[in-house]
Design a protein around this motif. Structure first.
Motif, PDB file in Angstrom:
ATOM      1  N   SER A  35       0.848  -1.196   0.000  1.00 36.06           N
ATOM      2  CA  SER A  35       0.000   0.000   0.000  1.00 36.06           C
ATOM      3  C   SER A  35       0.879   1.239   0.000  1.00 36.06           C
ATOM      4  N   VAL A  36       0.268   2.372  -0.290  1.00 37.92           N
ATOM      5  CA  VAL A  36       1.010   3.640  -0.240  1.00 37.92           C
ATOM      6  C   VAL A  36       1.575   3.857   1.159  1.00 37.92           C
ATOM      7  N   ASP A  37       0.775   3.593   2.178  1.00 39.54           N
ATOM      8  CA  ASP A  37       1.228   3.802   3.556  1.00 39.54           C
ATOM      9  C   ASP A  37       2.441   2.937   3.879  1.00 39.54           C
ATOM     10  N   ALA A  38       2.441   1.692   3.415  1.00 35.05           N
ATOM     11  CA  ALA A  38       3.567   0.796   3.677  1.00 35.05           C
ATOM     12  C   ALA A  38       4.829   1.298   2.979  1.00 35.05           C
ATOM     13  N   VAL A  39       4.676   1.784   1.764  1.00 38.13           N
ATOM     14  CA  VAL A  39       5.816   2.336   1.026  1.00 38.13           C
ATOM     15  C   VAL A  39       6.382   3.549   1.764  1.00 38.13           C
ATOM     16  N   VAL A  40       5.517   4.411   2.248  1.00 39.09           N
ATOM     17  CA  VAL A  40       5.952   5.608   2.970  1.00 39.09           C
ATOM     18  C   VAL A  40       6.675   5.234   4.262  1.00 39.09           C
ATOM     19  N   ARG A  41       6.117   4.294   5.009  1.00 39.08           N
ATOM     20  CA  ARG A  41       6.761   3.882   6.271  1.00 39.08           C
ATOM     21  C   ARG A  41       8.133   3.267   6.013  1.00 39.08           C
ATOM     22  N   ALA A  42       8.244   2.458   4.983  1.00 40.94           N
ATOM     23  CA  ALA A  42       9.534   1.843   4.652  1.00 40.94           C
ATOM     24  C   ALA A  42      10.549   2.914   4.259  1.00 40.94           C
ATOM     25  N   ALA A  43      10.104   3.886   3.494  1.00 43.67           N
ATOM     26  CA  ALA A  43      11.005   4.961   3.070  1.00 43.67           C
ATOM     27  C   ALA A  43      11.493   5.780   4.265  1.00 43.67           C
ATOM     28  N   ILE A  44      10.612   6.050   5.212  1.00 36.27           N
ATOM     29  CA  ILE A  44      10.999   6.805   6.412  1.00 36.27           C
ATOM     30  C   ILE A  44      12.032   6.029   7.217  1.00 36.27           C
ATOM     31  N   GLU A  45      11.853   4.737   7.336  1.00 35.90           N
ATOM     32  CA  GLU A  45      12.827   3.918   8.071  1.00 35.90           C
ATOM     33  C   GLU A  45      14.202   3.993   7.423  1.00 35.90           C
ATOM     34  N   ILE A  46      14.254   3.977   6.104  1.00 38.82           N
ATOM     35  CA  ILE A  46      15.531   4.080   5.399  1.00 38.82           C
ATOM     36  C   ILE A  46      16.161   5.441   5.637  1.00 38.82           C
ATOM     37  N   ALA A  47      15.371   6.500   5.492  1.00 41.14           N
ATOM     38  CA  ALA A  47      15.899   7.866   5.665  1.00 41.14           C
ATOM     39  C   ALA A  47      16.344   8.109   7.102  1.00 41.14           C
ATOM     40  N   ASP A  48      15.597   7.599   8.068  1.00 43.24           N
ATOM     41  CA  ASP A  48      15.975   7.773   9.472  1.00 43.24           C
ATOM     42  C   ASP A  48      17.319   7.108   9.764  1.00 43.24           C
ATOM     43  N   ALA A  49      17.541   5.962   9.137  1.00 42.80           N
ATOM     44  CA  ALA A  49      18.755   5.195   9.414  1.00 42.80           C
ATOM     45  C   ALA A  49      19.972   5.725   8.663  1.00 42.80           C
ATOM     46  N   ALA A  50      19.771   6.180   7.421  1.00 41.43           N
ATOM     47  CA  ALA A  50      20.928   6.506   6.590  1.00 41.43           C
ATOM     48  C   ALA A  50      20.796   7.793   5.804  1.00 41.43           C
ATOM     49  N   GLY A  51      19.740   8.566   6.010  1.00 42.97           N
ATOM     50  CA  GLY A  51      19.572   9.826   5.311  1.00 42.97           C
ATOM     51  C   GLY A  51      18.890   9.667   3.962  1.00 42.97           C
ATOM     52  N   LEU A  52      18.499  10.802   3.393  1.00 45.08           N
ATOM     53  CA  LEU A  52      17.806  10.775   2.101  1.00 45.08           C
ATOM     54  C   LEU A  52      18.720  10.310   0.971  1.00 45.08           C
ATOM     55  N   GLU A  53      20.044  10.401   1.169  1.00 47.38           N
ATOM     56  CA  GLU A  53      20.969   9.929   0.146  1.00 47.38           C
ATOM     57  C   GLU A  53      20.804   8.430  -0.094  1.00 47.38           C
ATOM     58  N   ALA A  54      20.417   7.712   0.965  1.00 50.31           N
ATOM     59  CA  ALA A  54      20.270   6.259   0.851  1.00 50.31           C
ATOM     60  C   ALA A  54      18.902   5.847   0.324  1.00 50.31           C
ATOM     61  N   LEU A  55      18.007   6.810   0.195  1.00 51.88           N
ATOM     62  CA  LEU A  55      16.640   6.492  -0.208  1.00 51.88           C
ATOM     63  C   LEU A  55      16.529   6.387  -1.726  1.00 51.88           C
ATOM     64  N   THR A  56      16.175   5.218  -2.202  1.00 48.05           N
ATOM     65  CA  THR A  56      15.882   4.995  -3.617  1.00 48.05           C
ATOM     66  C   THR A  56      14.625   4.141  -3.696  1.00 48.05           C
ATOM     67  N   MET A  57      13.982   4.178  -4.827  1.00 44.71           N
ATOM     68  CA  MET A  57      12.807   3.331  -5.013  1.00 44.71           C
ATOM     69  C   MET A  57      13.207   1.865  -4.940  1.00 44.71           C
ATOM     70  N   ARG A  58      14.412   1.545  -5.408  1.00 44.81           N
ATOM     71  CA  ARG A  58      14.902   0.165  -5.337  1.00 44.81           C
ATOM     72  C   ARG A  58      15.076  -0.276  -3.875  1.00 44.81           C
ATOM     73  N   ALA A  59      15.609   0.645  -3.036  1.00 39.25           N
ATOM     74  CA  ALA A  59      15.811   0.298  -1.626  1.00 39.25           C
ATOM     75  C   ALA A  59      14.475   0.079  -0.923  1.00 39.25           C
ATOM     76  N   VAL A  60      13.487   0.901  -1.251  1.00 39.56           N
ATOM     77  CA  VAL A  60      12.153   0.730  -0.673  1.00 39.56           C
ATOM     78  C   VAL A  60      11.553  -0.597  -1.116  1.00 39.56           C
ATOM     79  N   ALA A  61      11.698  -0.900  -2.395  1.00 41.86           N
ATOM     80  CA  ALA A  61      11.173  -2.162  -2.918  1.00 41.86           C
ATOM     81  C   ALA A  61      11.790  -3.355  -2.209  1.00 41.86           C
ATOM     82  N   ALA A  62      13.106  -3.312  -2.017  1.00 38.89           N
ATOM     83  CA  ALA A  62      13.788  -4.418  -1.343  1.00 38.89           C
ATOM     84  C   ALA A  62      13.293  -4.571   0.089  1.00 38.89           C
ATOM     85  N   LYS A  63      13.053  -3.475   0.748  1.00 36.14           N
ATOM     86  CA  LYS A  63      12.593  -3.529   2.141  1.00 36.14           C
ATOM     87  C   LYS A  63      11.205  -4.156   2.243  1.00 36.14           C
TER      88      LYS A  63
END
Length: 253
Positions: A35-63
């Motif tokens: 869902s959109v909400d799940a994608v957003v939550r996964a993206a926030i977890e990535i950014a919180d851990a490693a910053g927006l530089e680490a955020l990619t659609m591929r990284a969200v998909a893998a998560k």
């Protein structure tokens, strides 16, 4: 820690549709696994851990255990995703009941709420938001924060300006805190260790007669903070100035 990302970089209509969850046109296809909400939550977890530089659609998909292409069925791209993340963070932040507080306590509470938010999500402090998409989270946050300045003697434009001034101060102090933590992590040295290592050379090259104020004040601040900067001291000193400045303006009315 700075990022090239900015708010409102995506398509404005599609971004607003996603922010307000405006239903799209029904289409055929396989049953969606996320869902959109799940994608957003996964993206926030990535950014919180490693910053927006680490955020990619591929990284969200893998998560989420999705293919990168599947992720685009929920969010059209990273630009729109960043705005969804920001709005979700704003929607989720705790908001105190300001009803029985005097105005100084209300303004202080608003400042502290934002300081906690930026400590929890450091990437937010570095995200330019000069053209903010008005999602439900941002709108609720703005409405709540304006209550701190309501009925204290400011007109509507001044209320907005006072809030902007306050949040600018909070953001600046948050960046000092984040940068200090990052410097320690990157160098594997505390501020004290770094300055102790640099001290012998500085004593040789820094002429206190040529730079008397820099030498004297810098030494005093360094001794007080045990570092070049102190986010906590900047917070306590600066917030007092913000409040006193606003009070001085109100007294003149």
């Amino acid at each position: 820690m700075a990022s090239k990302e900015r708010s409102s970089a995506g398509d404005p209509v599609r971004t607003l549709e996603l922010l307000w969850r405006v239903p799209g046109k029904p289409g055929r296809g396989p049953k969606q696994r996320s869902s959109v909400d799940a994608v957003v939550r996964a993206a926030i977890e990535i950014a919180d851990a490693a910053g927006l530089e680490a955020l990619t659609m591929r990284a969200v998909a893998a998560k989420l255990g999705l293919t990168p292409m599947a992720t685009y069925t929920y969010v059209p791209g990273k630009a729109e995703l960043v705005d969804l993340m920001l709005d979700h963070v704003y929607q989720s932040m705790p908001r105190a009941d300001l009803t029985d507080m005097d105005w100084r306590e209300r303004v202080t509470t608003i400042a502290e709420e934002n300081r906690v938010l930026l400590a929890r999500h450091p990437w937010v402090a570095y995200l330019p938001t000069t053209r903010p998409p008005l999602g439900p989270g941002r709108t609720a946050k703005y409405d709540h924060e304006l209550r701190a300045f309501e009925r204290i003697g400011l007109d509507d434009v001044e209320m907005d300006a006072a809030l902007t001034h306050l949040l600018g101060f909070v953001n600046s102090v948050a960046c000092i805190a984040v940068d200090t933590q990052r410097a320690a992590a990157d160098s594997q040295m505390t501020d004290r260790q770094w300055w102790e290592r640099a001290a012998p050379l500085l004593e040789e090259v820094l002429d206190s007669e040529r730079y008397p104020l820099a030498a004297r004040v810098g030494a005093a601040a360094g001794q007080a903070y045990d570092a070049a900067y102190s986010a906590d001291h900047a917070w306590q000193f600066g917030l007092g100035l913000v409040l006193d400045g606003l009070e001085s303006l109100l007294i003149q009315r």
